[in-house]
Design an enzyme around this catalytic site. Structure first.
Site, PDB file in Angstrom:
ATOM      1  N   ARG A 182       0.842  -1.208   0.000  1.00 21.25           N
ATOM      2  CA  ARG A 182       0.000   0.000   0.000  1.00 21.25           C
ATOM      3  C   ARG A 182       0.871   1.249   0.000  1.00 21.25           C
ATOM      4  O   ARG A 182       0.561   2.234  -0.670  1.00 21.25           O
ATOM      5  CB  ARG A 182      -0.942   0.012   1.213  1.00 21.25           C
ATOM      6  CG  ARG A 182      -2.162  -0.852   1.052  1.00 21.25           C
ATOM      7  CD  ARG A 182      -3.122  -0.702   2.222  1.00 21.25           C
ATOM      8  NE  ARG A 182      -3.908   0.529   2.138  1.00 21.25           N
ATOM      9  CZ  ARG A 182      -4.696   0.971   3.110  1.00 21.25           C
ATOM     10  NH1 ARG A 182      -4.790   0.291   4.252  1.00 21.25           N
ATOM     11  NH2 ARG A 182      -5.396   2.084   2.964  1.00 21.25           N
ATOM     12  N   CYS A 236      -1.404   6.192   9.129  1.00 19.39           N
ATOM     13  CA  CYS A 236      -1.771   4.924   8.479  1.00 19.39           C
ATOM     14  C   CYS A 236      -2.859   5.254   7.471  1.00 19.39           C
ATOM     15  O   CYS A 236      -2.773   6.269   6.783  1.00 19.39           O
ATOM     16  CB  CYS A 236      -2.228   3.897   9.521  1.00 19.39           C
ATOM     17  SG  CYS A 236      -3.594   4.456  10.558  1.00 19.39           S
TER      18      CYS A 236
END
Length: 276
Positions: A182, A236
């Site tokens: 990611r 995050c």
């Protein structure tokens, strides 16, 4: 005796189940099925545990900016904590989940952000408790109410504008807590843009624990390259699992960590806003 360490063992919690100074909070949650955590709690939880839900209790409603899990209304959360019998600065809270601190870590960080340092996480989570054969229940606990008046450490949080301003300054490290693919932008299952904030380094939050959810003894090594930084800004996807990396910083003996609460989902919202 109250344990003030960030992590407690299942054995310690078993020995303190009847300790009136200890309150237990179940934080189990599933992003793909928001009702799952509450359902699991109602079926079986650690004896005496209360439940706090990521969406309803540990976050506030989503708006145009602020990310997918904005920080909760602090007064509302404080009222809930008081109702559970958690007295500010006195009660030792032990939080657990099933996801390697992915959700319980949010409560651990929030309580400390609110000025309450007596908060620990259960090593190995609910699975380790069950594996040891320790008591579970489906009964909902009750408790005399207590007074929880937070003393907010507002400098522990940074905004989008602050991240933009500070991220390239000397002495500042920006840490992306998501998995490596990611971070690289190879896949993005949730947010509208793939990739990472320019200048960020990658330290996946899952590395804090082993596959069974027990804390690894390598926290100092994880941060060795950044221990002299003046400020470590952690993010995050939505400000939840980043808290596990902030736990790692604490375990490594480093205190310069801050949370970009909106995280990547907030950053994306500004990239897609022509008026931003």
């Amino acid at each position: 005796m109250v344990n003030t360490q960030p992590i407690v063992s299942p054995e310690w919690l078993r020995e303190n189940l009847n300790n009136p100074q200890v309150k237990i909070v179940d934080c189990r949650f599933a992003l793909a099925d928001p009702a799952w955590g509450q359902q699991q709690y109602q079926q079986s939880h650690i004896l005496g545990a209360f439940h706090l839900d990521l969406n309803r209790d540990l976050s506030s409603p989503v708006t145009k900016h602020g990310g997918r899990h904005p920080l909760p209304n602090i007064d509302e959360l404080a009222d809930k904590l008081g109702t559970m019998g958690i007295e500010f600065g006195e009660t030792h809270v032990v939080a657990y989940d099933h996801a390697r601190f992915g959700f319980a870590g949010r409560l651990w960080w929030l309580l400390r952000y609110m000025g309450h340092d007596r908060i620990s996480l259960l090593d190995g989570g609910f699975n380790s408790w069950q594996a040891a054969g320790y008591p579970v229940s489906e009964e909902l606990p009750g408790s005399p109410p207590a007074k929880f008046t937070p003393k907010l450490r507002s400098d522990w949080v940074v905004s989008y504008e602050q991240v933009k301003t500070r991220k390239d300054q000397p002495g500042v490290v920006l840490v992306d807590s998501r998995d490596y693919d990611r971070y690289l932008g190879k896949h993005e299952p949730i947010d509208p843009i793939a990739g990472h904030i320019p200048g960020a380094v990658n330290l996946p939050w899952q590395q804090v624990t082993d596959d069974q959810g027990f804390v690894k003894s390598t926290q100092q090594q994880r941060w060795a390259d950044y221990q002299d930084a003046e400020e470590i800004i952690v993010y995050c996807g939505s400000g939840v699992t980043a808290c596990t990396n902030l736990l790692s910083l604490e375990l490594a003996g480093l205190s310069q960590g801050k949370l970009y609460a909106g995280s990547w989902s907030d950053w994306c919202s500004y990239q897609l806003d022509p008026e931003a």
